[in-house]
Design an enzyme around this catalytic site. Structure first.
Site, PDB file in Angstrom:
ATOM      1  N   ASP A 150      41.040   5.383  31.725  1.00 37.60           N
ATOM      2  CA  ASP A 150      42.483   5.339  31.463  1.00 37.60           C
ATOM      3  C   ASP A 150      42.910   6.346  30.396  1.00 37.60           C
ATOM      4  OD1 ASP A 150      42.176   3.237  33.156  1.00 37.60           O
ATOM      5  OD2 ASP A 150      43.246   1.784  31.912  1.00 37.60           O
ATOM      6  N   ASP A 161      42.185  -0.969  42.590  1.00 37.53           N
ATOM      7  CA  ASP A 161      41.516  -0.818  41.292  1.00 37.53           C
ATOM      8  C   ASP A 161      40.202  -1.605  41.248  1.00 37.53           C
ATOM      9  OD1 ASP A 161      40.935  -0.448  38.635  1.00 37.53           O
ATOM     10  OD2 ASP A 161      42.895  -1.079  37.892  1.00 37.53           O
TER      11      ASP A 161
HETATM   12  C1  GLA Z   1      42.907  -0.343  34.906  1.00 35.24           C
HETATM   13  C2  GLA Z   1      43.566   0.887  35.524  1.00 35.24           C
HETATM   14  C3  GLA Z   1      44.943   1.058  34.924  1.00 35.24           C
HETATM   15  C4  GLA Z   1      45.775  -0.191  35.154  1.00 35.24           C
HETATM   16  C5  GLA Z   1      45.051  -1.413  34.619  1.00 35.24           C
HETATM   17  C6  GLA Z   1      45.729  -2.708  35.038  1.00 35.24           C
HETATM   18  O1  GLA Z   1      42.668  -0.176  33.549  1.00 35.24           O
HETATM   19  O2  GLA Z   1      42.790   2.027  35.334  1.00 35.24           O
HETATM   20  O3  GLA Z   1      45.584   2.192  35.499  1.00 35.24           O
HETATM   21  O4  GLA Z   1      46.010  -0.329  36.528  1.00 35.24           O
HETATM   22  O5  GLA Z   1      43.720  -1.487  35.097  1.00 35.24           O
HETATM   23  O6  GLA Z   1      45.064  -3.840  34.591  1.00 35.24           O
END
Ligand code: GLA
Length: 664
Positions: free
Chosen positions: A471, A408
């Site tokens: 997200d 990520d």
């Molecule tokens: C980002 C990702 C999510 C999750 C969060 C965790 O927002 O896109 O899918 O993994 O981080 O902090």
């Protein structure tokens, strides 16, 4: 009911005015504000009669209005009419209380058909007139949505809004509720083999696979043509050992039998460089538990994956997301401390006493384990990332026994040194090269929200799937639920998906889930109608998206399991041809997706994006087909009448007709 008082005509308390309409019949004018506006929803505050949502006089671009309803996007009101109403009129716009901020869209639907659309309106823009003919109409929907990403400042006015009616007064009602109808038939007692038909792996690494099979246990499993070095436990259907050392295709035939019957199916082990030759299926903790995780939660999730039947339908991965590491600077004794040991090896926080023991537990059930980190110094939630320790961390994950890595971007932004393509690719290529050389197969999930058109290069840096958007759980609800917007964005990149390289539109948020906007709130039932949930899963299956559930595994009900575990829907997702559905047609009201399958059939989704049930049709010429077709309803697992040339089906609001067509 016109009252004379003080020499002037005043509107009666209920606000009814009599007037003569064209055609000569008497009509009453009923202000919108005289209806029960507590039935109107608002994204912030509550709707106000004859005032803006902040309780000030209604004012649009400097013009004030004495009557109307002030609300806030997203806002919806359902109104029932008796078919005798003639017109709905209003002036709509962003209230001046938003101080020229705000961006909203007003729509009016009459019996499900859009009759007014303001288009995006900005704060400070003059009001737009609404004039909708209501002749014969029985259901009206007044809708306000945000026309940009957030809902900040989206103060919306239905100024001077009123109905002209010849019969009964319009009635504000709750949004009609839909019963939770389980369409997926319960799996029968006889064995039915499912899951992927192909499995990619690299020479010599550890092999693990639990045969996906529904039916009453005990089931006796056998396998013909298993390569040397892999053995099958006939009672559990779990295969273990080592991938063949020689690259090539190893065709195995699985058999499953019990007292009720038997089934047979081929499973091809493809030894080479490709992993995840079908979209990964599993569970991830993020959208229900956020930082509130521990070793036990993942053991429980693995247990639930088996006991719920999800594993029998093909789900395999139990994935840890963010927040398992040490959190630098944290005062919490469980999370604090040094993120690495003296040799630089990453340490989990105290809630994860023994990562190897955890993956052993998951592997003992034939399932696989996933882990998460960031190329940055910190993860999104502020825990220790892999920056400058990439190789060591990847080896640590392999030593611990993980089979899947989500990588990520997040705090990497602070050290990236640029945002051109080269800088966007750099950390992902680095980790991709490391993973390819590990002594363990690890599926590689890129999470950088689609930057630099990742779908065009995610595969080249070694990625098996890549998030294409921000997200899903943070997508504000607008007219459609968030998954439709994320799904529609993801659908555009269909030509880039192929075996081992999938577009990832994020997790499946149905059943009981948390709230990504408020981590501390209690998980609750997803705010989606049953039809929307069928639409969600169908779209993810058609898009060959990773099927990663992120709801509460301890509170799976039959309806949710019916959506997650329909083996004929999953068959579309897991098809070895690995094509993502093409967009055949897309409008504000309809979406048609078509996914070619390996056996020459075509899976098709007819989605109704409108506000009321409607027939949705598709023609063979649009689908590039000719001749009669056998048609199967995938949710009900039932053959329908054959069709030739064209197909039309009634589809619920925001729902889908999910079918598969074979040549006759
Ligand atoms: C980002 C990702 C999510 C999750 C969060 C965790 O927002 O896109 O899918 O993994 O981080 O902090």
């Amino acid at each position: 009911m016109v009252h004379a008082r003080g020499g002037r005509y005043l509107v009666a308390a209920v606000g009814l005015v009599l007037g003569l309409v064209a055609g000569g019949s008497w009509a009453e004018t009923v202000p919108l504000g005289s209806l029960d506006v507590t039935k109107m929803t608002a994204g912030w505050g509550s709707p106000q009669v004859n005032q803006s949502v902040t309780g000030k006089p209604i004012s649009i671009a400097g013009k004030t209005f004495a009557s109307g309803v002030g609300t806030h996007a997203p806002s919806v009101l359902h109104v029932e009419l008796d078919g005798q109403a003639t017109r709905f009129t209003a002036s709509v716009g962003v209230d001046d209380g938003a101080e020229k901020n705000g961006s909203i869209r007003f729509e009016v639907f009459a019996d499900g058909r859009r009759r007014f659309d303001s288009g995006p309106m900005q704060g400070g823009e003059p009001a737009k007139p609404v004039d909708v003919d209501l002749t014969g109409v029985r259901g009206l929907i007044l809708l306000v949505t945000s026309s940009d990403y957030g809902i900040d400042h989206d103060h919306a006015d239905w100024a001077d809004a009123a109905f002209e009616v010849a019969g009964a007064k319009p009635v504000a009602v709750d949004r009609p509720s839909e019963p939770e109808v389980i369409l997926t038939p319960k799996p029968g007692p006889a064995p039915r083999l499912g899951g992927p038909r192909v499995h990619g792996c690299r020479p010599g690494r550890p092999f693990l696979y639990r045969i996906a099979c529904t039916g009453t246990r005990p089931i006796r499993f056998s396998a013909k043509g298993l390569p040397d070095g892999i053995t099958l436990d006939p009672d559990t259907g779990i295969l273990r050992g080592a991938n063949p050392a020689e690259p090539g295709r190893y065709v195995v035939t699985f058999q499953a039998a019990n007292d009720h019957g038997k089934d047979e199916r081929t499973f091809t082990i493809v030894v080479g460089d490709g992993l995840a030759l079908t979209p990964p299926m599993g569970w991830n903790h993020w959208y229900t538990y956020y930082a509130d995780i521990s070793d036990q939660l993942f053991r429980d999730a693995a247990d639930a994956m088996i006991s719920s039947g999800m594993a029998d339908a093909g789900y395999q991965y139990v994935n840890i997301d963010d927040c398992w590491m040490v959190k630098p600077g944290s005062n919490d004794p469980e999370l604090g401390g040094s993120p690495r040991d003296v040799d630089g090896v990453l340490r989990p926080n105290k809630r994860f006493p023994d990562m190897k023991a955890l993956t052993d537990y998951i592997h003992a059930k034939g399932l696989k384990a996933g882990i998460y980190t960031s190329p940055g110094p910190l993860t999104c939630a502020g825990y220790a990332g892999a920056y400058e320790h990439e190789k060591l961390d990847a080896q640590t994950f392999a030593d611990w026994g993980f089979d899947f890595l989500k990588y990520d971007w997040c705090h990497y932004a602070s050290v990236a040194g640029g945002d051109d393509l080269e800088h966007l690719q750099k950390p992902y290529k680095k980790m991709g090269d490391i993973l390819a050389r590990l002594d363990r197969d690890m599926v590689y999930n890129l999470c950088q929200y689609g930057m630099g058109d990742v779908w065009k290069w995610g595969g080249q840096v070694g990625g098996n799937c890549w998030r294409t958007t921000g997200d899903l759980g943070l997508r504000p609800a607008a007219r459609l639920p968030g998954f439709y917007y994320i799904g529609l964005a993801n659908a555009q990149h269909y030509q880039y998906a192929k075996p081992g390289q999938w577009n990832d539109p994020d997790y499946i948020l149905i059943g009981v889930v948390g709230n990504a906007l408020d981590f501390r709130s209690q998980p609750k039932k997803a705010d989606l109608t049953p039809s929307e949930q069928y639409g969600y899963m169908s779209m993810w299956c058609l898009m060959a998206a990773p099927l990663i559930y992120s709801g509460d595994m301890s509170r799976l009900d039959d309806f949710t399991l019916g959506i997650l575990c329909n083996v004929e829907a999953i068959e579309v997702n897991q098809d070895p041809l690995g094509k993502q559905a093409r967009i055949v047609r897309q409008s504000d009201d309809e979406l048609i997706l078509a996914k070619p399958m390996e056996d020459g059939s075509l899976a098709v989704g007819l989605f109704n994006l409108g506000e009321a049930p409607r027939p949705v049709a598709v023609s063979w010429s649009e689908l590039k087909l000719d001749g009669p077709r056998r048609v199967r309803d995938l949710w009900r697992q039932k053959d329908l009448d054959d069709a030739d040339g064209r197909l039309e089906a009634p589809v619920n609001r925001h729902g889908v007709h999910f079918i598969r067509l074979w040549a006759k």
